[in-house]
Design an enzyme around this catalytic site. Sequence first.
Site, short mmCIF file in Angstrom:
data_model
loop_
_atom_site.label_atom_id
_atom_site.label_comp_id
_atom_site.label_asym_id
_atom_site.label_seq_id
_atom_site.Cartn_x
_atom_site.Cartn_y
_atom_site.Cartn_z
N LYS A 104 0.69 -1.23 -0.12
CA LYS A 104 -0.12 -0.04 0.10
C LYS A 104 0.78 1.29 0.00
CE LYS A 104 -4.06 -2.18 1.59
NZ LYS A 104 -3.60 -3.78 2.00
C1 LIG Z 1 -4.45 -4.89 1.24
C2 LIG Z 1 -3.56 -6.06 0.95
C3 LIG Z 1 -4.01 -7.06 0.24
C4 LIG Z 1 -5.18 -6.88 -0.66
O1 LIG Z 1 -5.07 -6.06 -1.52
P1 LIG Z 1 -6.64 -5.52 -2.21
O2 LIG Z 1 -6.12 -4.47 -3.13
O3 LIG Z 1 -7.59 -5.10 -0.97
O4 LIG Z 1 -7.17 -6.76 -2.99
C5 LIG Z 1 -3.27 -8.22 0.25
N1 LIG Z 1 -2.02 -8.45 0.97
C6 LIG Z 1 -1.61 -7.41 1.76
C7 LIG Z 1 -0.39 -7.58 2.53
C8 LIG Z 1 -2.17 -6.24 1.92
O5 LIG Z 1 -2.01 -5.27 2.79
#
Ligand SMILES: *Cc1c(COP(=O)(O)O)cnc(C)c1O
Length: 448
Positions: A104
């Site tokens: 993120k």
């Molecule tokens: C947020 C997250 C996901 C999921 O991603 P999306 O975009 O919500 O599908 C997968 N793995 C980790 C470590 C995350 O922080």
Amino acid sequence: MQYVSTRGLAPALGFADVLLEGLARDGGLYVPAELPSLPTPPPAGDYVGLAAAVMAPFADVPDLAGQLAEAYAGFDHPDVVPLVELAPGTWVQELFHGPTLAFKDLALQLVGRLMDAELQHRGDRRTIVVATSGDTGSAAIEACVGRDTLDIVVLHPAGRTSDVQRRQMTTVAAPNVHNVAIEGTFDDCQDLVKALFGDGELRDELRLGAMNSINWGRVLAQIPYYVEAGRRVGPCDVVVPSGNFGNVLAGWYAKRMGAPIERLVIASNRNDILARWANTGALVAEEVVPTLSPSMDIQVSSNHERLLFELLGRDAESTRDLLTRFRTLGSVEAPRSTDFLAASVDDATTLAEITATLEERSYLADPHTAVGLRAARVLDLGRDRPVVCLATAHPAKFPDAVEQATGIRPALPERLADLFDRDEHYDVLPADPAVVGAHVRAAVAAGH
Ligand SMILES: *Cc1c(COP(=O)(O)O)cnc(C)c1O
């Protein structure tokens, strides 16, 4: 570039307004009015240059390349999103080299800067309100800290995040950062955010803004690393550990723009609504169950709406109708696409995959990444063409699961080594919109 709402009842907006608006006024999500093609051949050079070239047609902002360079300057790998070949034909792309150790950061480090620049330009400000099950909260805090145009309030469910996740949020001491532990679940936190946005007076007074993945800026900033995977590995399949469908949707846009991606694999844990949809076309919500990969514990994946809009021929009325029926009935037949494959992996198999990946490939994977690696095995990928599995979190973010599988407790990187010695700052509140609303008002006022 103009953006239109998937529900068709909100005005078209330019990039800067879409960034600050978040959700469209008609409850829909903003999508680009048309999709540009990738530059061919893709530009040579570093990741920042590639990302700037891919994103430029979407985002008419001053000095995009400079903003990207600053956003990724603090990443602890020179390639930003390095690719590692684990076994012949099987690669991981590490997306966890940013400040909070999850993918993120790739989007939020940029989105925080772009919002700040635009708000400075307008002489305006925002209070960002975020609900988190763990990773979004810390990445959003790191995106806001030290920015005069932004306050941030993060609601996390008390006692339901990992200790590392909670401390990454609550040990940031800054006057514009406010953490609240809600006595309830992640769903309660998300409902509280919706209630705050639904209170017109509070929304206007505090200039509320969003940083969750309904914000187009987050999806956009994830497209370049799919282009990078194709540039480095050639035509390939890409496996994406998925929850809210934001990450894999960025991959779908990359493919549509011409990146050499054959298939996108939706890898789910037991909360597998997306995998069931991809395999059957039925979209059926079930109860959320807690798993070892908590960032994917979600049933209603908000970004899925953007894809359904495309698969319905960009027909906003059909999209509105489909989503209304899903919300009322909890179950609908939805269009699907051969661009996707899917597999779901339970906790026992996730642990077995972490063990096997270490033993066979000498690689320590976090539980989210392991769900993807196992999906690639189950679908027998990596033979006809390479498969790239996205590594979405650093193993040290989920040390308990990794230790359970391998006996190894992964160490935090140097810059976070004293995380457990730092003071925590947060308030504990009941899941009551009136109490939380009053608290947000007071916290933001006290910070100034
Ligand atoms: C947020 C997250 C996901 C999921 O991603 P999306 O975009 O919500 O599908 C997968 N793995 C980790 C470590 C995350 O922080």
